[in-house]
Design a protein around this motif. Structure first.
Motif, PDB file in Angstrom:
ATOM      1  N   LEU A 105     -33.882 -46.541  -8.565  1.00 22.34           N
ATOM      2  CA  LEU A 105     -33.208 -46.403  -7.277  1.00 22.34           C
ATOM      3  C   LEU A 105     -34.201 -46.090  -6.165  1.00 22.34           C
ATOM      4  CD1 LEU A 105     -30.431 -46.580  -6.038  1.00 22.34           C
ATOM      5  CD2 LEU A 105     -30.178 -44.131  -6.403  1.00 22.34           C
ATOM      6  N   SER A 106     -35.211 -45.306  -6.460  1.00 18.76           N
ATOM      7  CA  SER A 106     -36.255 -45.008  -5.484  1.00 18.76           C
ATOM      8  C   SER A 106     -37.011 -46.281  -5.091  1.00 18.76           C
ATOM      9  CB  SER A 106     -37.221 -43.971  -6.055  1.00 18.76           C
ATOM     10  OG  SER A 106     -38.310 -43.777  -5.193  1.00 18.76           O
ATOM     11  N   ASN A 107     -37.356 -47.101  -6.088  1.00 17.41           N
ATOM     12  CA  ASN A 107     -38.017 -48.378  -5.797  1.00 17.41           C
ATOM     13  C   ASN A 107     -37.115 -49.288  -4.963  1.00 17.41           C
ATOM     14  OD1 ASN A 107     -40.208 -47.545  -7.269  1.00 17.41           O
ATOM     15  ND2 ASN A 107     -39.797 -48.849  -9.031  1.00 17.41           N
ATOM     16  N   LEU A 108     -35.831 -49.263  -5.275  1.00 19.41           N
ATOM     17  CA  LEU A 108     -34.866 -50.075  -4.520  1.00 19.41           C
ATOM     18  C   LEU A 108     -34.778 -49.595  -3.073  1.00 19.41           C
ATOM     19  CD1 LEU A 108     -33.063 -52.441  -5.350  1.00 19.41           C
ATOM     20  CD2 LEU A 108     -31.228 -50.799  -5.745  1.00 19.41           C
ATOM     21  N   ASN A 109     -34.752 -48.295  -2.869  1.00 23.21           N
ATOM     22  CA  ASN A 109     -34.716 -47.745  -1.500  1.00 23.21           C
ATOM     23  C   ASN A 109     -36.009 -48.048  -0.747  1.00 23.21           C
ATOM     24  OD1 ASN A 109     -32.111 -46.636  -1.373  1.00 23.21           O
ATOM     25  ND2 ASN A 109     -32.779 -44.841  -2.529  1.00 23.21           N
ATOM     26  N   ASN A 110     -37.152 -47.978  -1.426  1.00 20.15           N
ATOM     27  CA  ASN A 110     -38.431 -48.313  -0.782  1.00 20.15           C
ATOM     28  C   ASN A 110     -38.456 -49.781  -0.367  1.00 20.15           C
ATOM     29  OD1 ASN A 110     -39.359 -45.723  -1.109  1.00 20.15           O
ATOM     30  ND2 ASN A 110     -40.499 -46.173  -2.972  1.00 20.15           N
ATOM     31  N   ALA A 111     -37.951 -50.653  -1.227  1.00 24.38           N
ATOM     32  CA  ALA A 111     -37.884 -52.072  -0.881  1.00 24.38           C
ATOM     33  C   ALA A 111     -36.960 -52.282   0.312  1.00 24.38           C
ATOM     34  CB  ALA A 111     -37.406 -52.889  -2.071  1.00 24.38           C
ATOM     35  N   MET A 112     -35.874 -51.543   0.355  1.00 22.78           N
ATOM     36  CA  MET A 112     -34.928 -51.656   1.477  1.00 22.78           C
ATOM     37  C   MET A 112     -35.592 -51.210   2.786  1.00 22.78           C
ATOM     38  SD  MET A 112     -32.019 -52.433   2.579  1.00 22.78           S
ATOM     39  CE  MET A 112     -31.022 -52.087   4.000  1.00 22.78           C
ATOM     40  N   GLN A 113     -36.399 -50.167   2.742  1.00 22.19           N
ATOM     41  CA  GLN A 113     -37.083 -49.708   3.946  1.00 22.19           C
ATOM     42  C   GLN A 113     -38.089 -50.735   4.451  1.00 22.19           C
ATOM     43  OE1 GLN A 113     -38.754 -45.930   2.889  1.00 22.19           O
ATOM     44  NE2 GLN A 113     -36.790 -44.860   2.980  1.00 22.19           N
ATOM     45  N   ILE A 114     -38.680 -51.497   3.553  1.00 19.17           N
ATOM     46  CA  ILE A 114     -39.629 -52.540   3.944  1.00 19.17           C
ATOM     47  C   ILE A 114     -38.890 -53.732   4.540  1.00 19.17           C
ATOM     48  CG2 ILE A 114     -41.297 -54.217   3.048  1.00 19.17           C
ATOM     49  CD1 ILE A 114     -42.107 -52.029   1.001  1.00 19.17           C
ATOM     50  N   VAL A 115     -37.772 -54.085   3.955  1.00 20.38           N
ATOM     51  CA  VAL A 115     -37.033 -55.285   4.362  1.00 20.38           C
ATOM     52  C   VAL A 115     -36.178 -55.048   5.606  1.00 20.38           C
ATOM     53  CG1 VAL A 115     -35.200 -56.859   3.604  1.00 20.38           C
ATOM     54  CG2 VAL A 115     -37.033 -56.247   2.047  1.00 20.38           C
ATOM     55  N   GLU A 116     -35.691 -53.846   5.773  1.00 21.47           N
ATOM     56  CA  GLU A 116     -34.746 -53.543   6.856  1.00 21.47           C
ATOM     57  C   GLU A 116     -35.267 -53.892   8.255  1.00 21.47           C
ATOM     58  OE1 GLU A 116     -31.499 -50.055   7.706  1.00 21.47           O
ATOM     59  OE2 GLU A 116     -33.398 -49.500   6.768  1.00 21.47           O
ATOM     60  N   PRO A 117     -36.502 -53.530   8.628  1.00 19.97           N
ATOM     61  CA  PRO A 117     -36.972 -53.903   9.971  1.00 19.97           C
ATOM     62  C   PRO A 117     -37.052 -55.426  10.176  1.00 19.97           C
ATOM     63  CG  PRO A 117     -38.413 -52.227   9.032  1.00 19.97           C
ATOM     64  CD  PRO A 117     -37.475 -52.653   7.959  1.00 19.97           C
ATOM     65  N   VAL A 118     -37.413 -56.140   9.129  1.00 21.33           N
ATOM     66  CA  VAL A 118     -37.492 -57.602   9.236  1.00 21.33           C
ATOM     67  C   VAL A 118     -36.099 -58.183   9.460  1.00 21.33           C
ATOM     68  CG1 VAL A 118     -38.137 -59.709   8.001  1.00 21.33           C
ATOM     69  CG2 VAL A 118     -39.561 -57.666   7.795  1.00 21.33           C
ATOM     70  N   TYR A 119     -35.115 -57.657   8.734  1.00 19.89           N
ATOM     71  CA  TYR A 119     -33.736 -58.124   8.915  1.00 19.89           C
ATOM     72  C   TYR A 119     -33.249 -57.831  10.333  1.00 19.89           C
ATOM     73  CZ  TYR A 119     -32.558 -59.407   4.106  1.00 19.89           C
ATOM     74  OH  TYR A 119     -32.467 -60.032   2.893  1.00 19.89           O
TER      75      TYR A 119
END
Length: 177
Positions: A105-119
């Motif tokens: 879940l931590s890895n998933l949240n980290n990936a979300m933080q990376i992708v969120e600004p691009v989205y």
């Protein structure tokens, strides 16, 4: 008419190669968990159809004298995905139940933080992604393992006809058509 001996042979080879495919997926999953920045986990997951094709060609050449029909190749591929998915679901259940402690879940949240600004930059709403992660958080280890198992089976249903079509051979001296 179904040849029981040939069917049992197909299932035996599919079980063995499904176990090898499970090992491929296990290493891919371990790479994602322990080295999420590394591309090796994704590369190993993407290599699944090529690995399956290689094992299908080995089965065709070693056990069937170089000839396999599309239908038999498709059955082999589907059984490989089934066996690999079942074993992988057990391994993932054990991982999520006893080992994970929030790492995935931590890895998933980290990936979300990376992708969120691009989205957001592209005007895409991130609410569904955040809702999905919240829903994932509430799942029990068995539910997560079954979710991944169903995903693997669906991917197998899509990939298997393509691999079977590419690796079939009607006669010993012909190329795959």
């Amino acid at each position: 008419m179904i040849d029981i001996v040939a069917f049992n042979q197909l299932k035996a080879f599919a079980r063995q190669d499904g176990a090898f495919m499970f090992l491929l997926w296990l290493v891919s999953f371990a790479c994602y968990i322990f080295a999420p920045e590394s591309p090796f986990g994704s590369l190993l997951a993407i290599a699944t159809p090529f690995f399956l094709g290689w094992r299908l060609v080995s089965f065709r050449n070693e056990a069937l004298d170089g000839v396999i029909s599309f239908r038999r190749a498709l059955a082999y591929c589907l059984y490989c995905f089934l066996y690999a998915s079942l074993i992988f679901a057990v391994a993932q259940y054990i991982y999520f139940r006893f080992i994970d402690h929030g790492v995935f879940l931590s890895n998933l949240n980290n990936a979300m933080q990376i992708v969120e600004p691009v989205y957001r930059q592209n005007g895409i709403d991130t609410t569904p992604l955040q809702s999905g992660i919240q829903a994932f958080t509430g799942l029990k280890p068995l539910e997560v393992a079954l979710l991944f198992m169903m995903q693997n089976l669906i991917i197998g249903a899509v990939v298997s006809p393509l691999v079977a079509l590419a690796c079939r051979r009607k006669s010993r001296n012909s190329d795959p058509q």
